[in-house]
Motif scaffolding. Structure first.
Motif, short mmCIF file in Angstrom:
data_model
loop_
_atom_site.label_atom_id
_atom_site.label_comp_id
_atom_site.label_asym_id
_atom_site.label_seq_id
_atom_site.Cartn_x
_atom_site.Cartn_y
_atom_site.Cartn_z
N PRO A 155 11.24 -0.47 -5.96
CA PRO A 155 10.24 -1.11 -7.05
C PRO A 155 9.19 -2.07 -6.45
N HIS A 156 8.24 -1.78 -7.08
CA HIS A 156 6.88 -2.30 -6.73
C HIS A 156 6.92 -3.61 -6.47
N CYS A 157 7.81 -4.54 -7.28
CA CYS A 157 7.78 -5.99 -7.20
C CYS A 157 8.58 -6.18 -5.99
N LEU A 158 9.37 -5.50 -5.14
CA LEU A 158 9.88 -5.91 -4.05
C LEU A 158 8.73 -5.58 -2.70
N HIS A 159 7.77 -4.58 -2.86
CA HIS A 159 6.68 -4.37 -1.74
C HIS A 159 6.03 -5.90 -1.36
N VAL A 160 6.09 -6.07 0.01
CA VAL A 160 5.41 -7.07 0.63
C VAL A 160 4.03 -6.89 1.27
N SER A 161 3.29 -7.96 1.71
CA SER A 161 2.18 -7.79 2.39
C SER A 161 2.37 -7.88 3.82
N THR A 162 1.30 -7.47 4.56
CA THR A 162 1.33 -7.47 5.95
C THR A 162 1.41 -8.78 6.59
N ASN A 163 0.77 -9.98 6.08
CA ASN A 163 1.01 -11.27 6.40
C ASN A 163 2.34 -11.54 6.22
N GLN A 164 3.09 -11.40 5.07
CA GLN A 164 4.29 -11.79 5.07
C GLN A 164 5.34 -11.11 6.05
N LYS A 165 5.22 -9.85 6.36
CA LYS A 165 5.74 -9.39 7.54
C LYS A 165 5.70 -10.05 8.85
N LEU A 166 4.31 -10.28 9.01
CA LEU A 166 4.12 -10.94 10.36
C LEU A 166 4.67 -12.26 10.57
N VAL A 167 4.59 -13.19 9.25
CA VAL A 167 5.34 -14.34 9.34
C VAL A 167 6.99 -14.24 9.72
N THR A 174 0.93 -1.25 0.05
CA THR A 174 -0.05 0.01 -0.13
C THR A 174 0.90 1.16 0.14
N ASP A 175 1.96 1.06 0.13
CA ASP A 175 3.13 2.20 0.13
C ASP A 175 3.53 2.66 -1.12
N SER A 176 2.77 3.85 -2.04
CA SER A 176 3.16 4.13 -3.19
C SER A 176 4.37 4.99 -3.24
N SER A 177 4.51 5.73 -2.05
CA SER A 177 5.60 6.77 -2.15
C SER A 177 7.09 6.29 -2.09
N SER A 178 7.26 4.93 -1.92
CA SER A 178 8.41 4.36 -1.73
C SER A 178 9.24 4.40 -3.11
N VAL A 179 10.60 4.56 -2.88
CA VAL A 179 11.51 4.30 -4.13
C VAL A 179 11.71 3.11 -4.60
#
Length: 219
Positions: free
Chosen positions: A193-205, A186-191
């Motif tokens: 690449p979008h392919c490296l963005h992760v989900s909340t569930n992935q961070k929890l695991v 959901t973070d669109s302002s990050s530099v």
């Protein structure tokens, strides 16, 4: 094994078992050490059932040796040594935790040993290789507190971690830290690449796995 529709069922995939600590050490002259706590973690999104087995069920008592753990939860199992007499000093027994859930099965073995003294002295780790035909190889695993006629014969294994296992743990910890530092979908302002963005569930695991690895390192 065939299913109800007549087709052969596929063997369930192995399910990793998160059990801590990896070894139980009792001291005959230290009453507080006659009771140990095993923690079974369930980091999965489904409920798992478990059952404990032991090579010497007459020497140990486990509260709730069979049961289930809800998703993202853990359960503490109290293990008591029932005979700390000198005759059992140096004896090593095996416990096995078997789990089922999500259509998968898994198992994990740990050692239990009774030592002399009060445990104040530093415990030295001794590399033990089971001898062919020795007593440990001949013992069978029996379910604890659950009547059954089935005896499960399993190969012996050592409780000493190899260097390669520690390297894998370190690499896994580094990977978890790296994932936690990546931005969310959901973070669109990050530099990044979008392919490296992760989900909340992935961070929890990754956070949960990193916590388990931290406990292993502190052990």
């Amino acid at each position: 094994m065939r299913s109800s529709d007549g087709h052969e069922g596929r063997e369930a995939a192995p399910l990793p078992v998160f059990l801590f600590p990896s070894e139980l050490v009792f001291h005959s002259e230290q009453r507080s050490s006659h009771r140990k706590v095993l923690t079974l973690y369930n980091p999965y999104a489904f409920r798992i059932s478990f059952k404990m087995w032991c090579t010497a069920p007459a020497l140990y008592r486990v509260v709730e040796a069979e049961g289930s753990v809800a998703a993202k939860s853990c359960v503490d199992l109290v293990v008591r040594h029932l005979d700390v007499s000198p005759a059992n000093r140096g004896r090593r027994d095996r416990f096995r935790m078997e789990v089922r859930g999500g259509g998968q099965v898994g198992g994990r073995e740990i050692w239990a040993e009774l030592r002399g003294g009060g445990g104040e002295e530093e415990e030295e780790r001794v590399n033990r290789k089971p001898r062919a035909g020795g007593g440990e190889r001949q013992r069978t695993l029996t379910p604890l507190l659950v009547p059954t006629q089935t005896h499960l014969q399993l190969p012996t294994c050592t409780a000493v971690r190899s260097v390669s296992q520690w390297v894998v743990c370190v690499l896994l910890a580094v990977l978890c830290v790296a994932v936690l530092m990546l931005p969310l979908h959901t973070d669109s302002s990050s530099v990044v690449p979008h392919c490296l963005h992760v989900s909340t569930n992935q961070k929890l695991v990754c956070a949960y796995t990193l916590g388990l690895l931290t406990m292993v390192f502190l052990r």
